[in-house]
Design a protein around this motif. Structure first.
Motif, short mmCIF file in Angstrom:
data_model
loop_
_atom_site.label_atom_id
_atom_site.label_comp_id
_atom_site.label_asym_id
_atom_site.label_seq_id
_atom_site.Cartn_x
_atom_site.Cartn_y
_atom_site.Cartn_z
N GLN B 110 0.83 -1.19 0.00
CA GLN B 110 0.00 0.00 0.00
C GLN B 110 0.87 1.24 0.00
O GLN B 110 1.95 1.26 0.59
CB GLN B 110 -0.89 0.03 1.25
CG GLN B 110 -1.89 -1.09 1.31
CD GLN B 110 -2.59 -1.16 2.65
OE1 GLN B 110 -1.94 -1.14 3.68
NE2 GLN B 110 -3.90 -1.26 2.62
N SER B 118 3.43 0.69 3.07
CA SER B 118 3.40 -0.45 3.98
C SER B 118 3.21 -1.70 3.14
O SER B 118 2.52 -1.67 2.12
CB SER B 118 2.26 -0.31 5.01
OG SER B 118 1.01 -0.33 4.38
N TYR B 337 -11.88 2.50 -6.85
CA TYR B 337 -11.97 1.61 -8.01
C TYR B 337 -11.12 0.37 -7.75
O TYR B 337 -10.02 0.47 -7.22
CB TYR B 337 -11.49 2.32 -9.27
CG TYR B 337 -12.35 3.51 -9.64
CD1 TYR B 337 -13.60 3.34 -10.19
CD2 TYR B 337 -11.89 4.81 -9.39
CE1 TYR B 337 -14.39 4.42 -10.50
CE2 TYR B 337 -12.68 5.90 -9.70
CZ TYR B 337 -13.93 5.71 -10.25
OH TYR B 337 -14.73 6.78 -10.55
N GLN B 358 -8.07 4.26 -4.01
CA GLN B 358 -9.04 5.05 -3.26
C GLN B 358 -8.64 6.52 -3.35
O GLN B 358 -7.49 6.88 -3.10
CB GLN B 358 -9.08 4.60 -1.80
CG GLN B 358 -10.08 5.40 -0.97
CD GLN B 358 -10.30 4.80 0.41
OE1 GLN B 358 -10.07 3.63 0.62
NE2 GLN B 358 -10.75 5.61 1.35
N ASP B 359 -9.60 7.36 -3.69
CA ASP B 359 -9.33 8.79 -3.81
C ASP B 359 -10.27 9.57 -2.91
O ASP B 359 -11.48 9.35 -2.90
CB ASP B 359 -9.52 9.25 -5.26
CG ASP B 359 -8.42 8.73 -6.16
OD1 ASP B 359 -7.25 8.81 -5.75
OD2 ASP B 359 -8.74 8.20 -7.24
N GLN B 366 -3.98 10.56 3.73
CA GLN B 366 -4.01 9.16 4.16
C GLN B 366 -5.09 8.37 3.45
O GLN B 366 -5.02 7.14 3.36
CB GLN B 366 -4.26 9.06 5.68
CG GLN B 366 -3.37 9.92 6.54
CD GLN B 366 -4.06 11.23 6.88
OE1 GLN B 366 -4.81 11.79 6.08
NE2 GLN B 366 -3.80 11.73 8.07
N GLN B 367 -6.13 9.08 3.01
CA GLN B 367 -7.25 8.40 2.37
C GLN B 367 -7.09 8.32 0.85
O GLN B 367 -7.98 7.84 0.17
CB GLN B 367 -8.56 9.12 2.71
CG GLN B 367 -8.86 9.19 4.20
CD GLN B 367 -9.09 7.83 4.81
OE1 GLN B 367 -8.15 7.16 5.24
NE2 GLN B 367 -10.32 7.39 4.84
N ASN B 369 -4.98 6.49 -1.50
CA ASN B 369 -3.96 5.44 -1.50
C ASN B 369 -4.23 4.38 -2.57
O ASN B 369 -5.34 4.22 -3.06
CB ASN B 369 -3.84 4.80 -0.11
CG ASN B 369 -5.15 4.24 0.39
OD1 ASN B 369 -5.64 3.27 -0.17
ND2 ASN B 369 -5.72 4.84 1.43
N LEU B 371 -3.61 0.27 -3.40
CA LEU B 371 -3.42 -1.01 -2.73
C LEU B 371 -3.29 -2.10 -3.78
O LEU B 371 -4.11 -2.20 -4.69
CB LEU B 371 -4.63 -1.31 -1.82
CG LEU B 371 -4.74 -2.73 -1.27
CD1 LEU B 371 -3.64 -3.00 -0.25
CD2 LEU B 371 -6.10 -2.96 -0.62
#
Lengths: 300, 380
Positions: B110, B118, B337, B358-359, B366-367, B369, B371
């Motif tokens: 991530q 991480s 998405y 994620q947007d 932090q939000q 990211n 993955l």
């Protein structure tokens, strides 16, 4: 033919699914709320024991900072809102205190936060991915930064201190005025004006502490404030945070073709004071100190 | 048609800006799908088969322990290669006592907008299921226990009575019937509503079950895993109807209390050949939730998902999600998405490779990211 059908189906669907984008954050604060929702508070005379972080981008080992950097922006997406996960609402600092400190976790061996003992605090075990605490938090998201984890650990180690200023002053943070003209049945008057003042408090209010005497109004006539008879003033409690004060004034008694200027007084400390349900006195004069009269001028 | 339900007027009003990375991925995936000549008629689970959840699961609302049909489906139809064994003798300890399990193990990478990275391996979750069905009574006891990672956490424990008509009543700790029961708890529709596999509640559910229609009524504490903290309850109703190749459902829920929460959704699914479409739109009203002026907050959440069965045992999943955390605030929307490939080489094991983006607004790095994950899913 089959290939063509697949093409026709999947490409439009793919494009439609990608058509939405995240907001650009214009005019929002770092919590995603409008900048206008930041109340303009007068700084308290006595500095709080939990001073604000100097650099807002650096997380500190105090609850205010942890709330702003971790609990609100990250944790509350699940632990907040409609149905907080595990019944644990972390969306505000008050909720975090109520739901974390010395509260039993889902594991009977641990409190969610046991002051001075991070290794025995479920919160710390959760964010570090300790095996004893099940799935690492935040669930399905990147792990917290090392600085955030360190801040949480140090905050717990230092006793999970709740800032003195946690009790945000109980204040009025919004006043909305509406008025309408109505036919009067009183003899000698043609029309009356009904003024409705909706007052919003930032904390839940114990309205049993509110009496008729604490609400008074006056009208400026020739720059003099003339008291309005109390029997023309009434109030109605909408809910724990909202109150309406209604005033009926005779238009024939006032200059109807000019703007009228009024004053509302609330929370006269010479009488008594309104308190929140937590027993905190209303900071009527918005000076950050409990108590004080709320005086509000408005024109129609 | 169903997709159009999900993509509401809210969607159409949004500023369109495309994500180049995902477009490229999807175009590549599309080309691969188009070139594929080996597609089969393998259905995508219940929606693909137009079956109710209870066709495969002991719990009528889906998820958890599989029944005989679900077990055979997972062994013979889902994987690329049908099993040469039958786990029935393992799962059914006796005619009336059944065991099951799910275990997910992840490798993830991530990175968020701050550049924080991480990566690592993690046992995501392991559940053991147990069902005791008392003979000739319609009475059963169901247990869903998460046993790893960490200490055991009870997810469901309820007694169920099934009437001869098919109607049933459940009492105990249970997942409330609400919308699509997708596995991903971090999906916006599950996260924002709190209706996910991490958030059971204590209550009672009664269901009227007809051949193509199910109507659930439920009452619960409304406090998730905590005990009731007031004298108020959560009330809800869900209705779902199956048509020939699609289904439509709706849920209405009121969590009463000092700060009421109302939740409404409409959801559905359809299948066209090898495609299975799922969608859900939720509308939430959180009374006095705005900490600034105590006004109500209204939220809109949506999910649209396309599954394509490329080959038997290989499913490709494209998901688009949308979350407006306050409809009265502009430019605060979040999106997510996902592109996931699910490969079931043989019975009882599924491998998943996924990319998720994620947007959120720029103020929440932090939000924002990405993955990348590989997951092994053991099911039994």
């Amino acid at each position: 033919m089959k290939t063509l059908l697949k093409t026709l189906l999947i490409l439009p669907i793919s494009l439609v699914l990608l058509a939405c984008g995240a907001g650009n954050g214009e005019n929002l604060n770092d919590q995603g709320r409008p900048n206008t929702e930041t109340p303009a508070l007068v700084p308290p005379e006595n500095p709080p024991s939990d001073p604000p972080t100097i650099d807002p981008n650096i997380i500190s080992a105090n609850l205010t900072s942890i709330q702003a950097h971790v609990f609100t922006p990250i944790c509350s997406s699940c632990h907040g809102g409609a149905n907080p996960a595990a019944g644990q609402d972390l969306s505000t600092i008050e909720n975090s205190i109520a739901n974390l400190i010395n509260v039993q976790s889902s594991n009977p061996l641990f409190k969610r936060v046991l002051p001075s003992s991070p290794e025995k605090s479920y919160l710390y075990l959760k964010v570090t991915g300790n095996e004893q605490a099940g799935s690492r938090m935040p669930l399905g998201q990147p792990s917290l930064s090392d600085n955030a984890i360190k801040a949480i650990k140090n905050w717990i180690t230092q006793g999970a201190i709740v800032p003195d200023n946690i009790m945000t002053p109980t204040q009025i943070n919004n006043v909305k005025i509406t008025s309408k003209k109505v036919d009067s049945v009183k003899a000698g008057t043609n029309q009356q004006q009904q003024i409705k003042i909706t007052i919003t408090f930032n904390q839940a209010i114990n309205f049993t502490t509110l009496t008729n005497e604490q609400i008074s109004m006056g009208q400026y006539i020739n720059e003099q404030l003339i008291p309005i008879a109390s029997n023309n003033i009434s109030f109605n409690i909408i809910n724990t945070h909202n109150l309406t004060v209604s005033l009926t004034s005779d238009l024939t008694l006032t200059a109807t073709n000019r703007r009228q200027h009024f004053n509302l007084l609330l929370n006269n400390p010479n009488l008594s004071t309104i308190t929140s349900i937590a027993g905190q006195m209303l900071d009527g004069d918005l000076d950050g100190i409990d108590g004080g009269v709320f005086s509000y001028d408005f024109s129609l | 048609m169903v997709i159009s339900m999900a993509l509401t007027a809210e969607y159409s009003l949004m500023i369109f800006h495309f994500n180049s990375k995902l477009i490229i991925l999807l175009i590549i995936a599309s080309i691969l799908l188009i070139l594929s000549t080996n597609s089969s008629a393998e259905p995508y689970l219940a929606y693909k088969n137009n079956l109710k959840c209870m066709a495969c699961h002991v719990n009528p609302n889906g998820g958890g322990l599989r029944n005989d049909f679900g077990r055979i489906y997972g062994q013979q139809l889902l994987p690329s290669k049908a099993a040469s064994y039958d786990t029935t003798t393992l799962a059914k300890l006796t005619q009336f006592l059944t065991l099951g399990a799910n275990s997910r193990f992840n490798a993830t990478f991530q990175q968020n907008e701050n550049g924080d990275k991480s990566q690592g391996f993690a046992l995501s979750s392991t559940q053991i299921y147990l069902n005791i069905a008392l003979p000739k009574t319609g009475l059963s006891f169901y247990l869903d226990q998460q046993v790893a990672p960490g200490t055991a956490i009870n997810r469901e424990a309820f007694v169920m009575y099934k009437f001869a008509s098919g109607n049933f009543i459940k009492a105990g700790k249970l997942f409330l019937p609400y919308g699509l029961r997708i596995e991903d708890d971090s999906a916006f529709i599950r996260q924002s509503t709190g209706m996910n596999f991490d958030n059971s509640d204590n209550g009672v559910e009664f269901a009227l079950d007809y051949s193509n229609t199910t109507i659930d009524f439920f009452v619960a504490n409304g406090t998730s895993q905590a005990s009731n903290n007031d004298n108020k309850f959560l009330y809800g109703i869900r209705a779902e109807h199956l048509f020939s190749n699609f289904r439509v459902g709706t849920t209405a829920m009121l969590n009463d209390g000092d700060k009421q929460v109302q939740q409404y959704n409409i959801y559905g699914g359809a299948h066209f050949g090898d495609f299975t479409l799922l969608t859900e739109v939720d509308y939430l009203i959180l009374s006095q939730a705005n900490p600034f002026d105590q006004s109500d907050i209204k939220q809109l959440v949506g999910l649209a998902e396309v599954n394509y069965q490329w080959q038997r045992g290989i499913n490709l999943k494209f998901t688009a999600e949308y979350f407006d955390s306050d409809l009265d605030v502009n430019e605060n929307q979040q999106t997510r998405y996902s592109v996931v490939a699910e490969y079931t080489p043989f019975a009882n094991i599924q491998l998943r490779l996924g990319y998720r983006q994620q947007d959120d607004i720029p103020q929440k790095p932090q939000q924002n990211n990405d993955l990348l994950f590989v997951q092994s899913h053991f099911y039994f």
